[in-house]
Design a protein around this motif. Structure first.
Motif, PDB file in Angstrom:
ATOM      1  N   LEU A 171      28.897 -29.844  39.272  1.00  0.00           N
ATOM      2  CA  LEU A 171      28.871 -29.482  38.005  1.00  0.00           C
ATOM      3  C   LEU A 171      30.202 -29.880  37.372  1.00  0.00           C
ATOM      4  N   GLN A 172      31.154 -29.433  37.956  1.00  0.00           N
ATOM      5  CA  GLN A 172      32.563 -29.938  37.693  1.00  0.00           C
ATOM      6  C   GLN A 172      32.664 -31.515  37.571  1.00  0.00           C
ATOM      7  N   GLN A 173      32.174 -32.251  38.384  1.00  0.00           N
ATOM      8  CA  GLN A 173      32.292 -33.674  38.240  1.00  0.00           C
ATOM      9  C   GLN A 173      31.329 -34.293  37.201  1.00  0.00           C
ATOM     10  N   ILE A 174      30.221 -33.605  37.013  1.00  0.00           N
ATOM     11  CA  ILE A 174      29.250 -34.041  35.745  1.00  0.00           C
ATOM     12  C   ILE A 174      30.215 -33.933  34.571  1.00  0.00           C
ATOM     13  N   VAL A 175      30.875 -32.595  34.295  1.00  0.00           N
ATOM     14  CA  VAL A 175      31.437 -32.490  33.032  1.00  0.00           C
ATOM     15  C   VAL A 175      32.822 -33.255  32.894  1.00  0.00           C
ATOM     16  N   THR A 176      33.533 -33.457  34.313  1.00  0.00           N
ATOM     17  CA  THR A 176      34.807 -34.394  34.147  1.00  0.00           C
ATOM     18  C   THR A 176      34.389 -35.700  33.600  1.00  0.00           C
ATOM     19  N   TYR A 177      33.556 -36.308  34.274  1.00  0.00           N
ATOM     20  CA  TYR A 177      33.034 -37.674  33.972  1.00  0.00           C
ATOM     21  C   TYR A 177      31.978 -37.890  33.003  1.00  0.00           C
ATOM     22  N   ALA A 178      32.036 -36.828  31.999  1.00  0.00           N
ATOM     23  CA  ALA A 178      30.475 -37.036  30.960  1.00  0.00           C
ATOM     24  C   ALA A 178      31.311 -37.935  29.965  1.00  0.00           C
ATOM     25  N   PRO A 179      30.554 -38.711  29.377  1.00  0.00           N
ATOM     26  CA  PRO A 179      31.173 -39.871  28.249  1.00  0.00           C
ATOM     27  C   PRO A 179      31.301 -39.348  26.918  1.00  0.00           C
ATOM     28  N   VAL A 180      31.148 -37.809  26.848  1.00  0.00           N
ATOM     29  CA  VAL A 180      31.477 -37.201  25.399  1.00  0.00           C
ATOM     30  C   VAL A 180      32.479 -36.211  25.875  1.00  0.00           C
ATOM     31  N   ALA A 181      32.759 -35.635  24.746  1.00  0.00           N
ATOM     32  CA  ALA A 181      34.005 -34.417  24.814  1.00  0.00           C
ATOM     33  C   ALA A 181      33.135 -33.119  24.867  1.00  0.00           C
ATOM     34  N   ILE A 182      33.643 -32.596  26.321  1.00  0.00           N
ATOM     35  CA  ILE A 182      32.969 -31.199  26.693  1.00  0.00           C
ATOM     36  C   ILE A 182      34.054 -30.407  27.164  1.00  0.00           C
ATOM     37  N   ALA A 183      33.916 -29.228  26.889  1.00  0.00           N
ATOM     38  CA  ALA A 183      34.836 -28.104  27.296  1.00  0.00           C
ATOM     39  C   ALA A 183      34.236 -26.931  27.569  1.00  0.00           C
ATOM     40  N   MET A 184      34.428 -26.237  28.638  1.00  0.00           N
ATOM     41  CA  MET A 184      33.821 -24.899  28.710  1.00  0.00           C
ATOM     42  C   MET A 184      35.001 -23.843  28.887  1.00  0.00           C
ATOM     43  N   PHE A 185      34.820 -22.751  28.407  1.00  0.00           N
ATOM     44  CA  PHE A 185      35.831 -21.764  28.483  1.00  0.00           C
ATOM     45  C   PHE A 185      35.357 -20.445  28.956  1.00  0.00           C
ATOM     46  N   ASP A 186      36.041 -19.541  29.372  1.00  0.00           N
ATOM     47  CA  ASP A 186      35.850 -18.109  29.918  1.00  0.00           C
ATOM     48  C   ASP A 186      35.910 -17.422  28.480  1.00  0.00           C
ATOM     49  N   THR A 187      35.715 -16.080  28.831  1.00  0.00           N
ATOM     50  CA  THR A 187      35.847 -15.295  27.664  1.00  0.00           C
ATOM     51  C   THR A 187      37.098 -14.975  26.772  1.00  0.00           C
ATOM     52  N   GLN A 188      38.238 -15.278  27.766  1.00  0.00           N
ATOM     53  CA  GLN A 188      39.700 -15.193  27.256  1.00  0.00           C
ATOM     54  C   GLN A 188      40.019 -16.457  26.920  1.00  0.00           C
ATOM     55  N   MET A 189      39.144 -17.712  26.615  1.00  0.00           N
ATOM     56  CA  MET A 189      39.293 -18.795  26.067  1.00  0.00           C
ATOM     57  C   MET A 189      40.214 -19.857  27.195  1.00  0.00           C
ATOM     58  N   ASN A 190      40.220 -19.588  28.409  1.00  0.00           N
ATOM     59  CA  ASN A 190      40.652 -20.169  29.473  1.00  0.00           C
ATOM     60  C   ASN A 190      39.643 -21.486  29.901  1.00  0.00           C
ATOM     61  N   TYR A 191      40.285 -22.540  30.021  1.00  0.00           N
ATOM     62  CA  TYR A 191      39.530 -23.662  30.354  1.00  0.00           C
ATOM     63  C   TYR A 191      38.843 -23.310  31.704  1.00  0.00           C
ATOM     64  N   ILE A 192      37.428 -23.524  31.853  1.00  0.00           N
ATOM     65  CA  ILE A 192      36.817 -23.623  33.142  1.00  0.00           C
ATOM     66  C   ILE A 192      36.510 -25.033  33.545  1.00  0.00           C
ATOM     67  N   ALA A 193      36.257 -25.888  32.455  1.00  0.00           N
ATOM     68  CA  ALA A 193      35.878 -27.177  32.808  1.00  0.00           C
ATOM     69  C   ALA A 193      36.060 -28.226  31.497  1.00  0.00           C
ATOM     70  N   TYR A 194      36.270 -29.242  31.838  1.00  0.00           N
ATOM     71  CA  TYR A 194      36.372 -30.110  30.500  1.00  0.00           C
ATOM     72  C   TYR A 194      36.441 -31.621  31.021  1.00  0.00           C
ATOM     73  N   SER A 195      35.807 -32.583  30.090  1.00  0.00           N
ATOM     74  CA  SER A 195      35.719 -33.984  30.348  1.00  0.00           C
ATOM     75  C   SER A 195      37.050 -34.625  29.936  1.00  0.00           C
ATOM     76  N   GLN A 196      37.196 -35.867  30.791  1.00  0.00           N
ATOM     77  CA  GLN A 196      38.242 -36.622  30.470  1.00  0.00           C
ATOM     78  C   GLN A 196      38.260 -37.146  28.937  1.00  0.00           C
ATOM     79  N   LYS A 197      37.014 -37.328  28.539  1.00  0.00           N
ATOM     80  CA  LYS A 197      36.976 -37.607  27.002  1.00  0.00           C
ATOM     81  C   LYS A 197      37.475 -36.496  26.119  1.00  0.00           C
ATOM     82  N   TRP A 198      37.200 -35.252  26.524  1.00  0.00           N
ATOM     83  CA  TRP A 198      37.740 -34.144  25.663  1.00  0.00           C
ATOM     84  C   TRP A 198      39.258 -34.352  25.643  1.00  0.00           C
TER      85      TRP A 198
END
Length: 95
Positions: free
Chosen positions: A58-85
């Motif tokens: 999942l981390q690899q999918i998000v990281t290399y997605a061709p769109v801006a994606i970010a996932m956050f926990d409930t404290q708004m800390n990054y869980i995952a993000y794309s390079q495009k983000w």
């Protein structure tokens, strides 16, 4: 004497006991209880490894997605993000 380590009737291992006498009924029940716990431990470890693999995928999918994606926990800390983000929002790479 070999005793199977089973999970849902599937053998996940075998534990061997060596003795120069036969085991009592109480000893066999204790062995059964212990081997059941060992089998559950093996299953737990196998499930952990599967989960780690899925998270990495999942981390690899998000990281290399061709769109801006970010996932956050409930404290708004990054869980995952794309390079495009990072590129789109001019953010530094975060660990």
């Amino acid at each position: 004497m070999g005793y199977p380590l089973k999970i849902d009737e599937k053998v996940v291992g075998v534990i061997a006991f060596l003795a120069n006498h036969t085991f009592s009924h109480n000893t066999l029940n204790t062995i059964r209880s212990i081997t059941d716990q060992i089998a559950l431990g093996i299953q737990h470890k196998q499930n952990e490894l599967i989960l780690q693999k899925e998270r990495k995928h999942l981390q690899q999918i998000v990281t290399y997605a061709p769109v801006a994606i970010a996932m956050f926990d409930t404290q708004m800390n990054y869980i995952a993000y794309s390079q495009k983000w990072l590129q789109d929002y001019d953010l530094p790479h975060q660990d």
